[in-house]
Design a protein around this motif. Sequence first.
Motif, PDB file in Angstrom:
ATOM      1  N   TYR A  40       6.631 -10.874  -0.808  1.00 17.76           N
ATOM      2  CA  TYR A  40       5.698 -10.865   0.327  1.00 17.76           C
ATOM      3  C   TYR A  40       5.352 -12.298   0.747  1.00 17.76           C
ATOM      4  CZ  TYR A  40       4.441  -5.875   0.766  1.00 17.76           C
ATOM      5  OH  TYR A  40       4.446  -4.529   1.018  1.00 17.76           O
ATOM      6  N   PHE A  95      -5.944   0.522  -0.254  1.00 14.86           N
ATOM      7  CA  PHE A  95      -6.909  -0.128  -1.135  1.00 14.86           C
ATOM      8  C   PHE A  95      -8.093  -0.713  -0.378  1.00 14.86           C
ATOM      9  CE2 PHE A  95      -2.849  -0.186  -3.305  1.00 14.86           C
ATOM     10  CZ  PHE A  95      -3.206   0.342  -4.522  1.00 14.86           C
ATOM     11  N   SER A  96      -7.892  -0.963   0.919  1.00 19.81           N
ATOM     12  CA  SER A  96      -9.001  -1.539   1.688  1.00 19.81           C
ATOM     13  C   SER A  96      -9.895  -0.437   2.239  1.00 19.81           C
ATOM     14  CB  SER A  96      -8.453  -2.400   2.834  1.00 19.81           C
ATOM     15  OG  SER A  96      -7.582  -1.633   3.629  1.00 19.81           O
ATOM     16  N   MET A 101      -2.808  -6.252  -1.761  1.00 18.70           N
ATOM     17  CA  MET A 101      -3.304  -4.882  -1.925  1.00 18.70           C
ATOM     18  C   MET A 101      -4.677  -4.711  -1.270  1.00 18.70           C
ATOM     19  SD  MET A 101      -2.072  -4.131  -5.796  1.00 18.70           S
ATOM     20  CE  MET A 101      -2.825  -2.561  -6.104  1.00 18.70           C
ATOM     21  N   ARG A 156      -1.834   0.898  11.762  1.00 14.11           N
ATOM     22  CA  ARG A 156      -1.098   0.860  10.496  1.00 14.11           C
ATOM     23  C   ARG A 156      -0.845   2.274   9.970  1.00 14.11           C
ATOM     24  NH1 ARG A 156      -4.558   1.452   5.835  1.00 14.11           N
ATOM     25  NH2 ARG A 156      -2.823   0.697   4.606  1.00 14.11           N
ATOM     26  N   TYR A 157       0.280   2.410   9.346  1.00 17.90           N
ATOM     27  CA  TYR A 157       0.652   3.639   8.673  1.00 17.90           C
ATOM     28  C   TYR A 157       0.769   4.847   9.598  1.00 17.90           C
ATOM     29  CZ  TYR A 157      -0.144   1.122   4.369  1.00 17.90           C
ATOM     30  OH  TYR A 157      -0.083   0.213   3.360  1.00 17.90           O
ATOM     31  N   LEU A 180       4.610  -6.232  -9.773  1.00 17.89           N
ATOM     32  CA  LEU A 180       3.611  -6.944  -8.967  1.00 17.89           C
ATOM     33  C   LEU A 180       4.050  -8.382  -8.700  1.00 17.89           C
ATOM     34  CD1 LEU A 180       0.244  -5.767 -10.603  1.00 17.89           C
ATOM     35  CD2 LEU A 180       1.178  -5.065  -8.415  1.00 17.89           C
ATOM     36  N   GLY A 190      -0.298  -5.746   4.562  1.00 20.39           N
ATOM     37  CA  GLY A 190       0.461  -4.730   3.826  1.00 20.39           C
ATOM     38  C   GLY A 190       1.877  -4.527   4.338  1.00 20.39           C
ATOM     39  N   PHE A 191       2.431  -3.419   3.922  1.00 19.64           N
ATOM     40  CA  PHE A 191       3.839  -3.119   4.180  1.00 19.64           C
ATOM     41  C   PHE A 191       4.167  -3.108   5.669  1.00 19.64           C
ATOM     42  CE2 PHE A 191       7.358  -0.116   4.701  1.00 19.64           C
ATOM     43  CZ  PHE A 191       8.283  -0.661   3.835  1.00 19.64           C
ATOM     44  N   ARG A 192       3.268  -2.501   6.433  1.00 23.37           N
ATOM     45  CA  ARG A 192       3.535  -2.385   7.862  1.00 23.37           C
ATOM     46  C   ARG A 192       3.635  -3.759   8.527  1.00 23.37           C
ATOM     47  NH1 ARG A 192       3.135   1.093  12.047  1.00 23.37           N
ATOM     48  NH2 ARG A 192       2.726   0.136  14.034  1.00 23.37           N
ATOM     49  N   ASP A 215      -4.559  -4.548   2.541  1.00 24.42           N
ATOM     50  CA  ASP A 215      -3.342  -3.822   2.908  1.00 24.42           C
ATOM     51  C   ASP A 215      -3.225  -3.548   4.405  1.00 24.42           C
ATOM     52  OD1 ASP A 215      -5.489  -2.116   2.610  1.00 24.42           O
ATOM     53  OD2 ASP A 215      -4.258  -0.378   2.165  1.00 24.42           O
ATOM     54  N   LEU A 233       2.667  -0.245  -2.746  1.00 22.87           N
ATOM     55  CA  LEU A 233       3.104  -0.577  -1.383  1.00 22.87           C
ATOM     56  C   LEU A 233       2.306   0.152  -0.308  1.00 22.87           C
ATOM     57  CD1 LEU A 233       6.991  -0.695  -1.628  1.00 22.87           C
ATOM     58  CD2 LEU A 233       5.417  -2.592  -1.420  1.00 22.87           C
ATOM     59  N   PHE A 280      -0.087 -10.051  -6.438  1.00 20.75           N
ATOM     60  CA  PHE A 280      -0.099  -9.027  -5.391  1.00 20.75           C
ATOM     61  C   PHE A 280      -1.499  -8.525  -5.050  1.00 20.75           C
ATOM     62  CE2 PHE A 280       1.490  -5.157  -3.167  1.00 20.75           C
ATOM     63  CZ  PHE A 280       2.341  -5.825  -2.315  1.00 20.75           C
ATOM     64  N   GLU A 301       4.362   5.278   9.049  1.00 21.60           N
ATOM     65  CA  GLU A 301       4.674   5.463   7.639  1.00 21.60           C
ATOM     66  C   GLU A 301       4.048   6.715   7.045  1.00 21.60           C
ATOM     67  OE1 GLU A 301       4.376   1.015   8.353  1.00 21.60           O
ATOM     68  OE2 GLU A 301       3.525   2.841   9.120  1.00 21.60           O
ATOM     69  N   LEU A 332       6.895  -8.364  -6.161  1.00 23.22           N
ATOM     70  CA  LEU A 332       6.389  -8.054  -4.821  1.00 23.22           C
ATOM     71  C   LEU A 332       5.577  -9.216  -4.256  1.00 23.22           C
ATOM     72  CD1 LEU A 332       5.314  -4.325  -5.217  1.00 23.22           C
ATOM     73  CD2 LEU A 332       7.108  -5.206  -3.751  1.00 23.22           C
TER      74      LEU A 332
END
Lengths: 288, 478
Positions: free
Chosen positions: A26, B467-468, A161, B418-419, A19, A168-170, A164, B463, A157, B422, A22
């Motif tokens: 980030y 969570f939202s 989260m 989003r996603y 965490l 987030g990752f995207r 996200d 990752l 992190f 992915e 990351l």
Amino acid sequence: MKSFLKYFIVTIFLFFILLVILDFTYSCIYRYPVHARNKVSWLMNKPANKVYDYAIFGSSRVFFHLNPEQIKSKTGLNGINLGYPASNNFEIKLMVQEFLKHQKTKKIFIQVDDQYNKEHFDPTAIIPWLPFIHNATIYNEIKAVDSTAVYKKYLPFYRYMIYDSKLGFRELMMSFINPNKFESTNGFIPMFNGNNERKTAKNIVLENKKNSHLEAIIDICKNKNVDVFFFTAPYYDTNINTNVLEQNLPNYKDFSNTFEREDYFSNSSHLNERGAEAFTNLFSLTYF
Amino acid sequence: MLFNSIDFAVFLPIVFGIYWFIVSKKLKLQNLFIVLASYVFYGWWDWRFLALIAFSTAIDYAVGVALSKQKERTTRKVLLWISIVVNLGFLGFFKYYNFFLDNFVSAFSFFGKNIQANSLNIILPVGISFYTFQTLSYTIDVYKRKLEPTKDFIVFAAFVSFFPQLVAGPIERATNLLPQFYVKRQFNASLAKDGLRQMVWGLFKKIVIADNCAQFANDIFSNYDDYSSSTLWLGAVYFAFQIYGDFSGYSDIAIGTSKLFGFNLKQNFATPYFSRDIAEFWRRWHISLSTWFRDYLYIPLGGSRGKKIIQLRNVFVIFIVSGFWHGANWTFIVWGTLNALFFLPLLLTNKNRKHTNVVAENHTIPTLRETLQMIITFVLTVFAWIFFRAESVEKALLYIKGIFEFSVQLEDRLTLNRYAFELLPLIGILIIIEWFSRQKEHPIKTNAYSTLYMIFILLLIILFGSFSNIQEFIYFQF
């Protein structure tokens, strides 16, 4: 039991390290992105001490309404649109504060509307500020309005989260490959025609009292010797008691009922591309 | 209390600590504490319904004790029926009352008689379908003399309310779970570690696969008339993985949690999407429910013995009842019927027990024939899921009609949100991991790299977890 507890603690420890790594990664990427994906990141990464003739702040009713390039072509003035969708007065104050810390300008315009009485933060508009939460000023500001700020700062992190879908990752990947659309127009993006919501008449009643965040903006501008102007952008078929704004805010101008043409609006609160062009024209004629 | 909530993250270590460090000396204390913890767990949702569990527990306990003393056949039968009527009565009232009422009213108005009947505003107690079936299995087994009834009320209360599997299964048989409450649990480190890993795997399936798929499946099923055929197919596939990730994820967390307390629950899912026909699918999907229906309904009806017509009737009965168990809606009945229809050719050709072993048992890559069989079974399953997910049969039919318009367009909403990019690779990761562990109970089983493997899964959760947009477990509503 000992061996299990050892295993559990090692796993938790590794998880925690993960965490922290990351969070650090980030935060670095969001603070120094290849492409700034939102206006906060864009503002924070601008070269310091850049001089602007004016800067405009507000919500989507600035973002989609005022085109600095159009103003430049008419007046030669170099301005910036720092409107951020969904912003309440709190986020506008943060934006003004950080802007004046690093940049220079003579005039600041703030759009105020039905959000005027709001003292709290907006759960969406605050998100782009979270990668910068370790900045003491920003943290203290957020802490004053958000009781969970301490977790967002200290739990590694956690902020990435829970948000996200926005951090987030995207979004992280997009900051490497996909440039934003507002940079080339100094912060403006037109809104295209939407639904038929604009046909519904609205009645907005504001409470007659001062807003602490807007008062803070007035103080900041006074200290920095910057002229501050408030205005209300056009609505479609909407009644709003702007006399409250006139009484409480300096240099206030009401444009709320300027346009009656339905084809200027994307919905009741937002102008479309054509409306934005007309409003930018009017804005430019009024102030410059 | 949701397994994927902060409440549970606090509850579990507290219960674990008290269980192993304070009450571990005596069996009675261990069981009593499990009852207390389970009632807190259930009461967290709505304490008023604890009375329902307590009442159901008391009735079945009393029936069990009475059955053990009673030799007379008729009295024994009466006792069994008391248990069945009470349990199914509660289930019927809370789950099916409004459904039957509305359908009676509709039927009468269809024949020209208008009758007035008011629906009741009934809250469905979480997990009622699960613990009702669990207690029923106990009384039926005691009645059939397959099981000695327990004389210890606390043991029985712990068996009924055991919190890891109370609200969404696996539906445990008394023959498997009850004896585990008779012996004092000694801490087993390797079982606990395995439980922890299984919980992490369950969380991955729930938070990464199910909750992310849910966003798209919900959107597509709610606005199906705006989307092209290709997107509607994608929506149905997303739902197939949503419900799999959701329910099998829940089961993994439940089984993993039980292991932390020294219990072994039955496996509830065994990579069902690698099935080569529908019969195999139903041996691998929600195993505890399928076997319940097999043992307490299908076999008593005659099972696969007797004339073909009787066998067919039995198959339809079991699938329709299984559909109806899921919810008081015609969509579930159609879903059950469809599965019975898919099963029919296998029964008629006596091929329903052809695939009892795992696919590609002795090789890594499936043969072309196996691959085709798996794809066909998956497509049939996905097709049936449309009825399971749709709000009404009419909407399901419109959704299917949209699918068969054969328009291909991946809308911006799906490709830019989003996603969207992915999600399919994430589903791919799930498939690959499950393929290579299809002979195991779960993928992160003990081996030299299991800790690294677990860290990798944790990384994926952090990752890519949604969570939202935390969703309640789908099977809570059943």
